[in-house]
Design a protein around this motif. Structure first.
Motif, PDB file in Angstrom:
ATOM      1  N   ALA A 278     -35.326  18.076  30.378  1.00 26.68           N
ATOM      2  CA  ALA A 278     -36.208  17.545  29.351  1.00 26.68           C
ATOM      3  C   ALA A 278     -35.391  17.146  28.131  1.00 26.68           C
ATOM      4  N   ILE A 279     -35.713  15.992  27.558  1.00 27.52           N
ATOM      5  CA  ILE A 279     -35.021  15.538  26.356  1.00 27.52           C
ATOM      6  C   ILE A 279     -36.015  15.478  25.188  1.00 27.52           C
ATOM      7  N   GLY A 280     -35.477  15.572  23.963  1.00 32.55           N
ATOM      8  CA  GLY A 280     -36.336  15.557  22.790  1.00 32.55           C
ATOM      9  C   GLY A 280     -37.285  16.737  22.794  1.00 32.55           C
ATOM     10  N   ASN A 281     -38.538  16.457  22.481  1.00 37.00           N
ATOM     11  CA  ASN A 281     -39.549  17.519  22.461  1.00 37.00           C
ATOM     12  C   ASN A 281     -40.415  17.531  23.709  1.00 37.00           C
ATOM     13  N   SER A 282     -39.885  16.967  24.808  1.00 34.31           N
ATOM     14  CA  SER A 282     -40.628  16.926  26.062  1.00 34.31           C
ATOM     15  C   SER A 282     -40.953  18.325  26.566  1.00 34.31           C
ATOM     16  N   LYS A 283     -42.117  18.445  27.206  1.00 34.18           N
ATOM     17  CA  LYS A 283     -42.563  19.723  27.750  1.00 34.18           C
ATOM     18  C   LYS A 283     -41.977  20.007  29.127  1.00 34.18           C
ATOM     19  N   GLY A 284     -41.405  18.999  29.752  1.00 31.11           N
ATOM     20  CA  GLY A 284     -40.821  19.171  31.072  1.00 31.11           C
ATOM     21  C   GLY A 284     -40.190  17.882  31.540  1.00 31.11           C
ATOM     22  N   ALA A 285     -39.679  17.881  32.770  1.00 28.20           N
ATOM     23  CA  ALA A 285     -38.976  16.714  33.291  1.00 28.20           C
ATOM     24  C   ALA A 285     -39.108  16.645  34.799  1.00 28.20           C
ATOM     25  N   GLU A 286     -38.933  15.454  35.329  1.00 31.37           N
ATOM     26  CA  GLU A 286     -38.887  15.229  36.772  1.00 31.37           C
ATOM     27  C   GLU A 286     -38.061  13.979  37.039  1.00 31.37           C
ATOM     28  N   THR A 287     -37.769  13.736  38.298  1.00 27.77           N
ATOM     29  CA  THR A 287     -36.931  12.603  38.682  1.00 27.77           C
ATOM     30  C   THR A 287     -37.642  11.768  39.729  1.00 27.77           C
ATOM     31  N   GLY A 288     -37.463  10.457  39.656  1.00 29.18           N
ATOM     32  CA  GLY A 288     -38.066   9.562  40.633  1.00 29.18           C
ATOM     33  C   GLY A 288     -37.090   8.503  41.103  1.00 29.18           C
ATOM     34  N   LEU A 289     -37.324   8.025  42.299  1.00 20.58           N
ATOM     35  CA  LEU A 289     -36.533   6.933  42.874  1.00 20.58           C
ATOM     36  C   LEU A 289     -37.513   5.868  43.331  1.00 20.58           C
ATOM     37  N   CYS A 290     -37.451   4.692  42.703  1.00 20.44           N
ATOM     38  CA  CYS A 290     -38.440   3.635  42.910  1.00 20.44           C
ATOM     39  C   CYS A 290     -37.904   2.539  43.814  1.00 20.44           C
ATOM     40  N   PHE A 291     -38.620   2.299  44.918  1.00 22.82           N
ATOM     41  CA  PHE A 291     -38.354   1.165  45.802  1.00 22.82           C
ATOM     42  C   PHE A 291     -39.475   0.152  45.568  1.00 22.82           C
ATOM     43  N   PHE A 292     -39.150  -1.025  45.047  1.00 18.87           N
ATOM     44  CA  PHE A 292     -40.188  -1.978  44.680  1.00 18.87           C
ATOM     45  C   PHE A 292     -39.899  -3.348  45.261  1.00 18.87           C
ATOM     46  N   SER A 293     -40.905  -4.211  45.195  1.00 16.40           N
ATOM     47  CA  SER A 293     -40.789  -5.572  45.709  1.00 16.40           C
ATOM     48  C   SER A 293     -40.270  -5.511  47.149  1.00 16.40           C
ATOM     49  N   ASP A 294     -39.221  -6.272  47.480  1.00 17.03           N
ATOM     50  CA  ASP A 294     -38.665  -6.224  48.831  1.00 17.03           C
ATOM     51  C   ASP A 294     -37.589  -5.141  48.909  1.00 17.03           C
ATOM     52  N   GLN A 295     -38.003  -3.896  48.672  1.00 20.89           N
ATOM     53  CA  GLN A 295     -37.116  -2.721  48.730  1.00 20.89           C
ATOM     54  C   GLN A 295     -35.982  -2.785  47.712  1.00 20.89           C
ATOM     55  N   GLU A 296     -36.214  -3.459  46.598  1.00 23.64           N
ATOM     56  CA  GLU A 296     -35.287  -3.328  45.475  1.00 23.64           C
ATOM     57  C   GLU A 296     -35.303  -1.888  45.008  1.00 23.64           C
ATOM     58  N   VAL A 297     -34.168  -1.414  44.517  1.00 23.36           N
ATOM     59  CA  VAL A 297     -34.066  -0.045  44.022  1.00 23.36           C
ATOM     60  C   VAL A 297     -33.888  -0.082  42.510  1.00 23.36           C
ATOM     61  N   ASP A 298     -34.811   0.536  41.803  1.00 18.99           N
ATOM     62  CA  ASP A 298     -34.759   0.549  40.341  1.00 18.99           C
ATOM     63  C   ASP A 298     -33.749   1.592  39.871  1.00 18.99           C
ATOM     64  N   ARG A 299     -32.825   1.144  39.040  1.00 15.44           N
ATOM     65  CA  ARG A 299     -31.850   2.072  38.457  1.00 15.44           C
ATOM     66  C   ARG A 299     -32.475   2.897  37.334  1.00 15.44           C
ATOM     67  N   SER A 300     -33.535   2.374  36.732  1.00 18.36           N
ATOM     68  CA  SER A 300     -34.199   3.075  35.633  1.00 18.36           C
ATOM     69  C   SER A 300     -35.329   3.949  36.181  1.00 18.36           C
ATOM     70  N   PRO A 301     -35.979   4.748  35.320  1.00 17.90           N
ATOM     71  CA  PRO A 301     -37.122   5.544  35.782  1.00 17.90           C
ATOM     72  C   PRO A 301     -38.371   4.715  36.071  1.00 17.90           C
ATOM     73  N   THR A 302     -38.339   3.408  35.795  1.00 14.89           N
ATOM     74  CA  THR A 302     -39.439   2.478  36.076  1.00 14.89           C
ATOM     75  C   THR A 302     -40.593   2.684  35.083  1.00 14.89           C
ATOM     76  N   GLY A 303     -40.624   1.837  34.042  1.00 15.56           N
ATOM     77  CA  GLY A 303     -41.601   2.028  32.977  1.00 15.56           C
ATOM     78  C   GLY A 303     -43.037   1.945  33.423  1.00 15.56           C
ATOM     79  N   SER A 304     -43.367   0.940  34.243  1.00 16.05           N
ATOM     80  CA  SER A 304     -44.736   0.832  34.747  1.00 16.05           C
ATOM     81  C   SER A 304     -45.035   1.968  35.710  1.00 16.05           C
ATOM     82  N   GLY A 305     -44.015   2.411  36.446  1.00 18.84           N
ATOM     83  CA  GLY A 305     -44.188   3.563  37.330  1.00 18.84           C
ATOM     84  C   GLY A 305     -44.403   4.845  36.557  1.00 18.84           C
ATOM     85  N   VAL A 306     -43.739   4.984  35.406  1.00 19.57           N
ATOM     86  CA  VAL A 306     -43.975   6.144  34.554  1.00 19.57           C
ATOM     87  C   VAL A 306     -45.417   6.141  34.064  1.00 19.57           C
ATOM     88  N   SER A 307     -45.938   4.970  33.688  1.00 14.21           N
ATOM     89  CA  SER A 307     -47.343   4.885  33.266  1.00 14.21           C
ATOM     90  C   SER A 307     -48.275   5.312  34.395  1.00 14.21           C
TER      91      SER A 307
END
Length: 403
Positions: A278-307
């Motif tokens: 957890a960073i900042g004042n976050s209450k907890g943390a988790e990790t995700g691996l996003c496969f999107f579109s034609d199996q593209e792999v997102d290097r980021s946590p995926t903003g729309s996926g976080v929503s």
């Protein structure tokens, strides 16, 4: 320089881009040279797909890009900019389609649109309001999924973005379509890690695009997102997505209540809730691996996926309003923890509430950085230059017979 000037004067219009990354995920921002489009933003998206898709391929695929490249095409005129509700619009592009929402690109665009003072690129730049107390600028970005409110930290005078502080965006209404749904898998869509199992359990939610959210353990990867076979995970998510898409009884999972243009399953996100700091004042943390579109792999946590994950966690009762949570990708997990995104549910959107689960507005924050500036050219004799190619496609197709 003479060579550059000569190439830029050829008959094919050069295309200029600014490149950025958000937690390692690229955004190639098209700022000049793209053909004109007309109508609403969704109509422009349709026109781009029908008439200019070769440009998407030219900019994102090889030899100028790669399989996992991502892009954003600025649209200065949309129905919301005409009405005074938005400052600028954008179309998001992937390795095979035109996505409806992108959080990592929105974070990058926030910085770029504050930094540029070129009125040909961003006609409304000088009308943005600077808050001297918080040293931020609020930007209204019209994405295909709707209007996003982007808050960009700035320098003391508001003329430039402040890269040391995160950009944040407030989402469109986000909602959950299913929790703990059992997805049956036929023989064709199963993968070895399932062993004898014939189904998996997953959540489905919308964060500007539709996501299938599933734990790594549920997919048969008992060690989660540590020490796993990447290609096997890629194959498992590809088959799961195919299974959902091929079952007409599951079409409701990605049916948008207002637009068929938004009604498709964009991604499978594999989640490991045991991983992450957890960073900042976050209450907890988790990790995700996003496969999107034609199996593209997102290097980021995926903003729309976080929503989408925030909407699902709120619907399940795991997260309260305004409770911050850290979302890692493999990049932030193994490199710089501060590159992770922090998200929170701002509150319910009662106007958009429908069905069994509540609609919510979310806030997601992260940091983006510049990587380059490009002028891409196309020489007319170049047989590979216009449409681009994907290297792995050659392994998946038969070699043409010589004449």
């Amino acid at each position: 320089m003479d060579v550059i000037r000569s190439l830029s004067s050829r008959e094919v219009t050069p295309i200029t881009t600014v490149d950025m990354h958000t937690c390692g995920e690229p955004t190639r921002i098209v700022i000049a040279g793209y053909p004109s489009l007309s109508g609403t933003l969704l109509e422009q998206r349709t026109q781009a797909r029908a008439h200019h898709d070769h440009i998407r391929k030219r900019l994102l695929l090889e030899p100028r890009g790669h399989f996992d490249m991502y892009g954003a095409i600025l649209r200065q005129e949309t129905e919301l900019t005409y009405g005074g509700f938005a400052d600028i619009g954008v179309l998001f592009v992937t390795n095979n389609e035109y996505s409806t929402m992108c959080g990592h690109a929105t974070i990058a665009l926030g910085r770029f649109l504050v930094d540029t003072h070129d009125l040909d690129v961003f006609p409304a730049r000088e009308s943005l309001q600077f808050d001297s107390t918080s040293r931020t600028i609020l930007l209204r970005l019209h994405a295909p999924c709707g209007l996003l409110e982007v808050t960009v930290p700035t320098s003391q005078d508001g003329q430039r973005s402040d890269a040391s502080r995160p950009v944040s965006f407030k989402s469109i209404p986000c909602f959950t379509t299913a929790l703990d749904l059992r997805v049956n898998l036929n023989l064709e869509n199963r993968w070895p890690e399932l062993a004898s199992r014939i189904s998996i359990v997953a959540d489905f939610a919308y964060g500007g695009a539709f996501f299938c959210l599933v734990s790594a353990a549920e997919l048969g990867f008992s060690q989660g997102l540590t020490n796993f076979n990447f290609e096997a995970m890629n194959e498992a998510t590809r088959r799961l997505k195919a299974a959902v898409n091929s079952d007409p009884d599951l079409a409701y999972l990605f049916q948008h209540p207002e637009s068929n243009d938004l009604s498709f399953l964009y991604s499978v996100i594999v989640v490991d809730k045991r991983l992450g700091l957890a960073i900042g004042n976050s209450k907890g943390a988790e990790t995700g691996l996003c496969f999107f579109s034609d199996q593209e792999v997102d290097r980021s946590p995926t903003g729309s996926g976080v929503s989408a994950r925030l909407a699902a966690a709120y619907a399940r009762g795991d997260l309260r309003e305004n409770e911050p949570w850290t979302y890692h990708s493999l990049v932030s997990l193994h490199n710089d923890k501060s590159s992770a995104f922090v998200g929170r549910v701002l509150g319910r959107d009662n106007v958009s509430d429908s069905g069994r689960f509540p609609a919510v507005r979310t806030q997601v924050e992260g940091r983006a950085f510049y990587t380059g500036y490009h002028t891409f050219v196309l020489e007319s004799p170049d047989p590979l230059g216009d449409g681009g190619f994907i290297m792995k496609d050659f392994a998946d197709s038969a070699v043409p017979k010589s004449s």
